[in-house]
Scaffold this motif. Sequence first.
Motif, mmCIF file in Angstrom:
data_model
loop_
_atom_site.group_PDB
_atom_site.id
_atom_site.type_symbol
_atom_site.label_atom_id
_atom_site.label_comp_id
_atom_site.label_asym_id
_atom_site.label_seq_id
_atom_site.Cartn_x
_atom_site.Cartn_y
_atom_site.Cartn_z
ATOM 1 N N LYS A 76 -51.307 -29.524 -13.531
ATOM 2 C CA LYS A 76 -52.528 -29.602 -12.737
ATOM 3 C C LYS A 76 -53.514 -28.519 -13.169
ATOM 4 O O LYS A 76 -54.728 -28.756 -13.230
ATOM 5 N N VAL A 77 -53.017 -27.324 -13.465
ATOM 6 C CA VAL A 77 -53.899 -26.266 -13.951
ATOM 7 C C VAL A 77 -54.529 -26.685 -15.266
ATOM 8 O O VAL A 77 -55.748 -26.535 -15.478
ATOM 9 N N TRP A 78 -53.727 -27.230 -16.175
ATOM 10 C CA TRP A 78 -54.268 -27.726 -17.443
ATOM 11 C C TRP A 78 -55.325 -28.797 -17.203
ATOM 12 O O TRP A 78 -56.393 -28.796 -17.815
ATOM 13 N N ARG A 81 -44.290 -19.683 -12.194
ATOM 14 C CA ARG A 81 -44.158 -19.952 -13.627
ATOM 15 C C ARG A 81 -45.188 -20.978 -14.086
ATOM 16 O O ARG A 81 -45.755 -20.876 -15.180
ATOM 17 N N GLY A 82 -45.430 -22.004 -13.240
ATOM 18 C CA GLY A 82 -46.401 -23.029 -13.595
ATOM 19 C C GLY A 82 -47.814 -22.493 -13.673
ATOM 20 O O GLY A 82 -48.574 -22.829 -14.597
ATOM 21 N N MET A 83 -48.196 -21.642 -12.717
ATOM 22 C CA MET A 83 -49.522 -21.040 -12.753
ATOM 23 C C MET A 83 -49.684 -20.152 -13.981
ATOM 24 O O MET A 83 -50.711 -20.184 -14.670
ATOM 25 N N ARG A 84 -48.658 -19.379 -14.269
ATOM 26 C CA ARG A 84 -48.726 -18.479 -15.427
ATOM 27 C C ARG A 84 -48.874 -19.275 -16.725
ATOM 28 O O ARG A 84 -49.727 -18.972 -17.568
ATOM 29 N N ALA A 85 -48.047 -20.317 -16.879
ATOM 30 C CA ALA A 85 -48.111 -21.117 -18.104
ATOM 31 C C ALA A 85 -49.428 -21.884 -18.197
ATOM 32 O O ALA A 85 -50.020 -21.996 -19.271
ATOM 33 N N LEU A 103 -52.346 -21.075 -17.029
ATOM 34 C CA LEU A 103 -53.486 -20.200 -17.299
ATOM 35 C C LEU A 103 -53.399 -19.517 -18.660
ATOM 36 O O LEU A 103 -54.417 -19.265 -19.297
ATOM 37 N N ARG A 104 -52.191 -19.213 -19.111
ATOM 38 C CA ARG A 104 -52.033 -18.456 -20.352
ATOM 39 C C ARG A 104 -51.880 -19.345 -21.588
ATOM 40 O O ARG A 104 -52.179 -18.910 -22.704
ATOM 41 N N GLU A 105 -51.374 -20.568 -21.390
ATOM 42 C CA GLU A 105 -51.107 -21.442 -22.519
ATOM 43 C C GLU A 105 -52.069 -22.614 -22.495
ATOM 44 O O GLU A 105 -52.783 -22.836 -21.531
#
Length: 307
Positions: free
Chosen positions: A234-236, A279-283, A285-287
């Motif tokens: 969802k972030v992506w 973990r999902g938010m971190r991935a 936003l960072r990836e």
Amino acid sequence: MTERVVTVIVTHDRRDLLAESLTAVQAQTRRPDLVLVVDNASTDGTGDLVRERFPDVELVALAENTGGAGGFAVGVARALERDADLIWLMDDDTVAEPGALEALLEARRRISGPPALVASRVVWTDGREHPMNTPRIKPRATREELARATAARCVSIRSASFVSILVEAQAVRERGLPMADYFLWNDDFEFTTRLLRDREGVLCHDSVVTHKTRTFGDVETDPGDRFYYEVRNKVWLFTRSPGLTPMERVLYGGSTARRWVRTFARSRDRTVLRDGFVRGMRAGLRERPRPTGELIARWTTGDESED
């Protein structure tokens, strides 16, 4: 001129359900011109089943499990290589009624344009509308779009799931393949919103399929550690996908936040969900998603495709 329809079914370790799905596809009143099965490294004899019972099906056997997202990306790419005009996408636990494909094609014929995507009505095993696969209604459909859809016993939609949709191959060539790196969840939402941005899509009431999930429910059912993919993807989607307008990002972002709150409230193990959320938010936003073309090239080098 008759349009060439290629069906794509993605499967992983569900040979019995796949057999039921393929049997239903072969029983269509208007059969597809080609059926492709993408086998995500099944270990339950799925490949042997397809070879022995469905010899006309083209099997694409992958060496690793690429998830639903990777499987559909590979399958759609192969359908384009096989000169598809239309691509009928479905899960391996989808059982189509005999007239499902014919109804999708008839809806396309009756709607001038025609629409870039036509989705089936999805029910559960007891005949109830399946909440997991309810397409999002198009919020700002024009009066003309609404009239065309209504005349064809359809509804204008903004997105749909991969359970059963018929998409224009040309639209896919212009807008791109499903995002392979999503692995699980939201890949169909991202793909269909991207496909339908500034284009028409409809839900066809006369095309009916049964989605044979184990339980009746929607995505708010406790997802466990898979919640990581829901959050990351969802972030992506909200930050990187061209499928949504700025206003839609706000609208769907708000509905996603409310859904996550309900998911936490209903969870039996919120610790697992919290870990997946972090973990999902971190991935997310960072990836960034790896290029789909590169992943497909890696996965299909030396694959065991059988025509």
